[in-house]
Design an enzyme around this catalytic site. Sequence first.
Site, PDB file in Angstrom:
ATOM      1  N   PRO A  21       6.685   1.361  43.762  1.00  0.00           N
ATOM      2  CA  PRO A  21       6.813   2.548  43.085  1.00  0.00           C
ATOM      3  C   PRO A  21       6.959   3.676  44.339  1.00  0.00           C
ATOM      4  O   PRO A  21       6.676   3.271  45.400  1.00  0.00           O
ATOM      5  CB  PRO A  21       5.526   2.772  42.472  1.00  0.00           C
ATOM      6  CG  PRO A  21       4.523   2.049  43.288  1.00  0.00           C
ATOM      7  CD  PRO A  21       5.265   0.975  44.186  1.00  0.00           C
ATOM      8  N   ALA A  33       3.101   8.246  39.386  1.00  0.00           N
ATOM      9  CA  ALA A  33       3.891   7.039  39.759  1.00  0.00           C
ATOM     10  C   ALA A  33       4.536   6.559  38.580  1.00  0.00           C
ATOM     11  O   ALA A  33       4.136   6.422  37.482  1.00  0.00           O
ATOM     12  CB  ALA A  33       2.814   6.264  40.474  1.00  0.00           C
ATOM     13  N   ASN A  34       5.378   5.416  39.023  1.00  0.00           N
ATOM     14  CA  ASN A  34       6.090   4.655  38.034  1.00  0.00           C
ATOM     15  C   ASN A  34       5.166   3.169  38.244  1.00  0.00           C
ATOM     16  O   ASN A  34       4.494   3.014  39.305  1.00  0.00           O
ATOM     17  CB  ASN A  34       7.373   4.390  38.410  1.00  0.00           C
ATOM     18  CG  ASN A  34       8.239   5.317  37.695  1.00  0.00           C
ATOM     19  OD1 ASN A  34       8.171   6.614  37.813  1.00  0.00           O
ATOM     20  ND2 ASN A  34       9.566   4.938  37.428  1.00  0.00           N
ATOM     21  N   ARG A  35       5.270   2.286  37.067  1.00  0.00           N
ATOM     22  CA  ARG A  35       4.605   1.154  37.144  1.00  0.00           C
ATOM     23  C   ARG A  35       5.689   0.151  37.747  1.00  0.00           C
ATOM     24  O   ARG A  35       6.790  -0.034  37.490  1.00  0.00           O
ATOM     25  CB  ARG A  35       4.663   0.712  35.800  1.00  0.00           C
ATOM     26  CG  ARG A  35       3.145   0.374  35.247  1.00  0.00           C
ATOM     27  CD  ARG A  35       3.578  -0.207  33.865  1.00  0.00           C
ATOM     28  NE  ARG A  35       2.860   0.463  32.865  1.00  0.00           N
ATOM     29  CZ  ARG A  35       1.431   0.760  32.841  1.00  0.00           C
ATOM     30  NH1 ARG A  35       0.433   0.281  33.394  1.00  0.00           N
ATOM     31  NH2 ARG A  35       1.029   1.550  31.716  1.00  0.00           N
TER      32      ARG A  35
END
Length: 224
Positions: A21, A33-35
């Site tokens: 991420p 954040a993204n996973r």
Amino acid sequence: GVFDDQPKPLAGRRAIVTSGPTHEPIDPVRYIANRSSGRQGHAIARALAKLGAEVTLVSGPVTIADPDGVKTVHVESAREMLAAVEAALPADIAVMVAAVADWRVAQSAPQKMKKKPGEAPPPLPLEENPDILKTIGHHANRPHLVIGFAAETHDVVAYASDKLARKGADLIVANDVSKEGVMGGTRNQVTLVTREGTESWPDMDKDAVANRISDWIAAQSGKK
Ligand code: CTP
Ligand code: CA
């Protein structure tokens, strides 16, 4: 060294892989954040190295180890990731697997934001991050092969085809993340989308997906 006993179809080729991420700071203790576990991107970096490529892995914050046999550059934000990717050019192959945060906080706070009794939560205006894949896909120093990933929950092939054209990529590896166990898991079911058409692969281990993508890359690199 490592992988000494393997055939080396990518010997002499340089590859850049992004993984994990990105973290976009809100203040010194918080981020958006993204996973992403980084498992698929790290596996691709390792698989390309196994085929003889000289690999730079640009990784966002992950808990998994740096793969053997590749140069790993650690970054936090999307802007840092783009700078590290551009610094690794020229390359023959770019595989952008990172789950880049689409937006960052416009003005991150230099000090920890504190709750104040009776006050509403702070607004968090966002601005768009640079698109690393699109930048590299249209770069003056564009690698011969530019590959992206697309994690979708619906209309997988339609969105992937659109990304292929828009970002100047040669291949989009699309996966349906609405399926259980893909995000953060060890298995993946992908569909390859190129200008020539689409090809769906069966559900397999992320390492197997990485090996097959690397074989696909080696076959393309032979064609020129
Ligand atoms: N990507 C990138 N930089 C960004 C956003 C995405 O390099 N700022 C790359 C990803 O690494 C991936 C591909 O672009 O290879 C597709 O990412 P995705 O998030 O699916 O595409 P977006 O264009 O951000 O579209 P959306 O999230 O709206 O579906
Ligand atoms: Ca996105």
